[in-house]
Enzyme design. Structure first.
Site, mmCIF file in Angstrom:
data_model
loop_
_atom_site.group_PDB
_atom_site.id
_atom_site.type_symbol
_atom_site.label_atom_id
_atom_site.label_comp_id
_atom_site.label_asym_id
_atom_site.label_seq_id
_atom_site.Cartn_x
_atom_site.Cartn_y
_atom_site.Cartn_z
ATOM 1 N N ARG A 65 0.889 -1.281 0.003
ATOM 2 C CA ARG A 65 0.181 0.077 -0.138
ATOM 3 C C ARG A 65 0.877 1.314 0.048
ATOM 4 O O ARG A 65 1.845 1.337 0.630
ATOM 5 C CB ARG A 65 -0.969 -0.064 1.118
ATOM 6 N N GLU A 91 -1.365 8.429 -5.301
ATOM 7 C CA GLU A 91 -1.991 7.802 -6.400
ATOM 8 C C GLU A 91 -3.008 8.587 -6.883
ATOM 9 O O GLU A 91 -3.918 8.792 -6.038
ATOM 10 C CB GLU A 91 -2.092 6.439 -6.601
ATOM 11 N N HIS A 100 1.111 0.200 -9.901
ATOM 12 C CA HIS A 100 0.080 -0.708 -8.971
ATOM 13 C C HIS A 100 -0.514 -1.817 -10.081
ATOM 14 O O HIS A 100 -2.094 -1.776 -9.918
ATOM 15 C CB HIS A 100 -1.128 0.443 -8.496
#
Length: 318
Positions: free
Chosen positions: A244, A273, A291
């Protein structure tokens, strides 16, 4: 019964649900219109990935909703506890993507120890004119075999990472009780398997002893790794974050990279992000992916099929 797969679903997932009598809607509904759409269409099941947020407004205002499903592990985009208090079933797919993330971790590790990320940037630009110089610059790579990999967070993904590491001949230390042990089973293509025991240690011990560190924890309120943790680490450590964004403080990471404390980093997730910091994106010691840890074709099939099967199981119980 209607299922809104607002962030998409595979054909196999649709087929599994439709064969059990569900109508699957794949229309992409804007976040602010999700509640209205659910009510207008009498949707029973809402399936999401990371894009759609399921907060109290949707939970409170959608009486037809019975199940919220998250394709993946982390459910920080869903008010899970609140939904369950209101009687909704909230499900995810923690086992479906572990191998995909673990393989990406090692893609970053192999890339880092051989400087492939930087070589792939410079070879198209300078390979024709400076081949010998580049060969010399990248000749000081190292091997993973025999090195120590510290795994912070030892759930399904951490265990999948450990299996690959052990298969490569690495020493694995997982976060846990100091001086404890863990077992993992490694399965081979021909049906054979072996069980391997290895040690556990505190995060502090891992920081001080590991040659490489891979982080596999859920979203944190505060940084797990910042300047004090980098200071504990061995000089020349490699660090991977495919968990994360916000687990590692990126300002401190860049400083550690620039000083040489950290030899390289592999990042699949970022603090900001979808607009990662330019200082991270442009750093020549960082291997980057956007990601994609769980997004192999195989993992997507497993995620959607597992979600569909859970939905069917829950509805059959009611």
């Amino acid at each position: 019964m209607k299922v809104l797969a607002n962030d998409g679903i595979s054909e196999s997932g649709i087929k599994t649900l439709e064969e059990s009598g569900f109508e699957v809607i794949t229309t992409k509904v804007a976040q602010e219109q999700v509640a209205n759409y659910i009510n207008k269409n009498n949707v029973t099941v809402l399936l999401v990935r990371g894009a759609t947020k399921v907060r109290k407004d949707i939970i409170d205002n959608c009486p037809s909703l019975k199940i919220i499903g998250r394709g993946g592990l982390g459910m920080d985009n869903i008010d899970v506890a609140y939904a369950r208090e209101k009687g909704l079933s909230v499900i995810n797919t923690p086992a479906a993507f572990s191998d995909a993330v673990a393989e990406l971790v090692f893609a970053h590790l192999f890339t880092g120890v051989r400087s492939l990320h930087d070589a792939n940037r410079l070879m198209p630009l300078e390979g024709e004119t400076s081949f010998t110089a580049l060969r010399k610059a990248y000749a000081a790579g190292s091997e993973l075999r025999g090195k120590t990999l510290g795994i912070i967070g030892f759930g399904r993904v951490g265990r999948a990472v450990a299996k690959i590491a052990l298969g490569l001949g690495m020493r694995v230390v997982a976060s846990g009780e100091e001086g404890g042990t863990e077992d993992v089973r490694i399965d081979f293509y021909n049906g054979q398997f072996i069980n391997i025991k290895f040690s556990t240690a505190s995060n502090e011990t891992i920081y001080k002893t590991a040659d490489f560190i891979s982080v596999h924890v859920p979203a944190q309120k505060d940084y797990l790794i910042s300047a004090p943790e980098f200071k504990m680490m061995k000089d020349g450590v490699g660090i991977i974050n495919a968990a994360r964004g916000g687990v590692i403080e990126e300002v401190a990471l860049v400083e550690a990279l620039d000083s040489g404390k950290v030899a390289f980093a592999g990042l699949d997730v970022f603090e900001e992000e979808p607009k990662p910091a330019i200082q991270v994106l442009m750093n020549p010691k960082v291997s980057l992916t956007p990601h994609i840890g769980a997004t192999t074709l195989e993992a997507q099939e497993r995620i959607n099929t597992e979600l569909a099967e859970q939905v069917i199981g829950i509805m059959n119980q009611n």
